[in-house]
Every structure is written in C-alpha cells, then in structure tokens.
Design an enzyme around this catalytic site. Sequence first.
Site, PDB file in Angstrom:
ATOM      1  N   ASP A 107       0.840  -1.195   0.000  1.00  0.00           N
ATOM      2  CA  ASP A 107       0.000   0.000   0.000  1.00  0.00           C
ATOM      3  C   ASP A 107       0.880   1.251   0.000  1.00  0.00           C
ATOM      4  OD1 ASP A 107      -3.016   0.866   0.438  1.00  0.00           O
ATOM      5  OD2 ASP A 107      -1.877   1.994   1.929  1.00  0.00           O
ATOM      6  N   TYR A 156     -11.550   8.264  -2.858  1.00  0.00           N
ATOM      7  CA  TYR A 156     -11.072   8.344  -1.476  1.00  0.00           C
ATOM      8  C   TYR A 156      -9.867   9.259  -1.307  1.00  0.00           C
ATOM      9  CZ  TYR A 156      -7.154   5.028  -2.219  1.00  0.00           C
ATOM     10  OH  TYR A 156      -5.999   4.418  -2.632  1.00  0.00           O
ATOM     11  N   TYR A 234      -1.413  11.413   1.827  1.00  0.00           N
ATOM     12  CA  TYR A 234      -2.252  11.745   0.682  1.00  0.00           C
ATOM     13  C   TYR A 234      -2.256  13.253   0.430  1.00  0.00           C
ATOM     14  CZ  TYR A 234      -4.030   7.006   1.418  1.00  0.00           C
ATOM     15  OH  TYR A 234      -4.140   5.635   1.577  1.00  0.00           O
ATOM     16  N   HIS A 299      -7.050  -6.594  -0.964  1.00  0.00           N
ATOM     17  CA  HIS A 299      -5.947  -5.629  -0.862  1.00  0.00           C
ATOM     18  C   HIS A 299      -4.940  -5.977   0.227  1.00  0.00           C
ATOM     19  CE1 HIS A 299      -3.952  -1.804  -1.405  1.00  0.00           C
ATOM     20  NE2 HIS A 299      -4.129  -1.488  -0.143  1.00  0.00           N
TER      21      HIS A 299
END
Length: 320
Positions: A107, A156, A234, A299
């Site tokens: 990830d 997201y 992010y 995931h």
Amino acid sequence: MDGIQHRTVHVNGINMHVAEKGAAHGPVVLFLHGFPELWYTWRHQMSAFAALGYRAVAPDLRGYSDTDAPPDASSYTCLHVVGDVVALIESLSSGGGGGGVYVVAHDWGAMVGWYLCLFRPDLVKAYVALTVPFRPRHSGMRPVEGMRAFFGDDYYMCRFQEPGKIESEMAECGAEAVIKKILTDRTPGPTRLPKENPFGSNDIKLPPWFTQEDLKYYAEKYNQKGFTGGLNYYRALDLNWELTAAWTGAKVKVPVKFIVGDVDMVYTTPGVKEYVHGGAFKNDVPLLEDCVVMENTGHFINQERAEEVNAFIHDFIKKF
C-alpha cells in the site's frame, strides 16, 4: 507477540518505533506498512522470516502509532519519509546489516518503497511490492487534479485532502469501525467514500485472517494517535509531484517482484491492469522479474494469504 522486540530509533529528526525479530546479524528484511495500518500488519511475515534466519524489521512509519507525527502535511513528502527509511537502514547497517537490505512493502509503504528504489537503489538488494505498482510521474497534471477529473470528488484520495474533514467523519464512526470497513472491503476500485455514511455500518463480519484481537490492537493505536498522520501522506501527493520533477522518466533499477490480488481495489482501478500487464510497467522497472496475481484475494494480501505471500517473497529474495 512472542519474540518481537520493540525499540525507538532517532531518524531524520524524529523518533521512530521499530519492531524486529530474528538474528541480530542476519540479512535484513525491511517491511513497510500502508494505511490504515501499523508495523503489526507484518506479524506473520516477521515470525516466518526470523525462522528462516533473517532479521525482520518493521517500523511504524512517520505519523503512525508510536512514531512521531509532525503536525504539518508538508512534513510527509516522499523525501521526508524516504529520509526516515534511509536513516533506519543506516542504523541497521551499523548493527550488522551492511550491504543493503531486502525491502517488502504494501500500500503506501509500497509507494515509499518505490521512491526508495528510485532515490537510493544502492541500499536495496531486492524489492517485493505488494498491491501498488510503480507510478511514473506525469508532467502534465498534478495528481489530485487528475484523480478528481478521472474518478470524481468522492474518490477516497480526493476525500482525504481537506484537513480535519475526513478525520471528523472517522471520529463519528470510531476507529474500530473505520479500520474494520477498510480492511474487509473487497469492492473493486476506484474506491469511493460517499459523503453520507462513508464507512458503512459496524456489523461487518471479520474474515478469518483478521481477528477481534487484531482489530482491538489497531483500534487502540488509532484511538491514541488518530488518523491524521497517515492521511497527511495523501495530502502531500501534489507536493511530491513538485519535488520529483528531476526524476521524470527515471527507471527503477533494482530487482523487483510484484504481488497483487485479483480483487484488489488498486489493481481493479481503471488503467492499472493495462499498465501492469501491457509492457509499460516492465519498461519503467527493467529488472521486474515477475508479476503474481493471486486469485480471489483482496488488498490486504500479506494478512489474507500470509503463508503463500511469504513463500513468494522468500523464493524471490533468496536469489540475491
């Protein structure tokens, strides 16, 4: 967990919590977690690789759990986080882990791993990337602008951009419900978080690979620290784009294996399969040796299919 040692290392101006297991002078396998996770996501890998004679090392990355969390999102760029990892590798080298390390990452940790391979290939013997392939820099458009254009405001990563907004929604749901939703979700990508009830109900049944005890550990850590540190990765996406202009078109020149599940929300996002299997991935990563797609797997692959993933990792890194 039995045999796992915990310590704090001062790296790149922050204090980083590190979990490790195995021979002090064994070859180092460095495990990098993603969001919303912790060092704990690697519990199965740490025990397995310690038993094989490796020194398994799994930090809480900047902003997570028992590692320091600078308040400003601008402190979470790829240069900051890779700087932390480089300093950690150097500290491991002084303890007998010289000659580079094996890196296994998932990830957001995989994104950090790709940047590490790009910036400091001399420190990486071999790299196993789980779920997230390399993402070359595109000079024509900032990442967040591009994601809004392709996937909409509810995507997201777009929903994570406004400081405090998604945190308040997470607080309403509670850390346990948020983590349960994200870790159990098998909806194909692109992942969207609607403004109404973004994390669904709390009556989701846990899968066999993620127990109530596991959930409790995660929730306790996120209740203590909050989600902001992880969300700031992010929020630094556009800043990363600015800072990495000099690496536009650069190749990743370390041996790589890529492992993903066929129902992974990244892999099922439009354009990703085409990139992975159409030749562009191999062009950007010339030493890419293999892409493994595991059937009926989501995931959080290193937990869901731990034994098989461990075998894939070991079969690859033992060559180097």
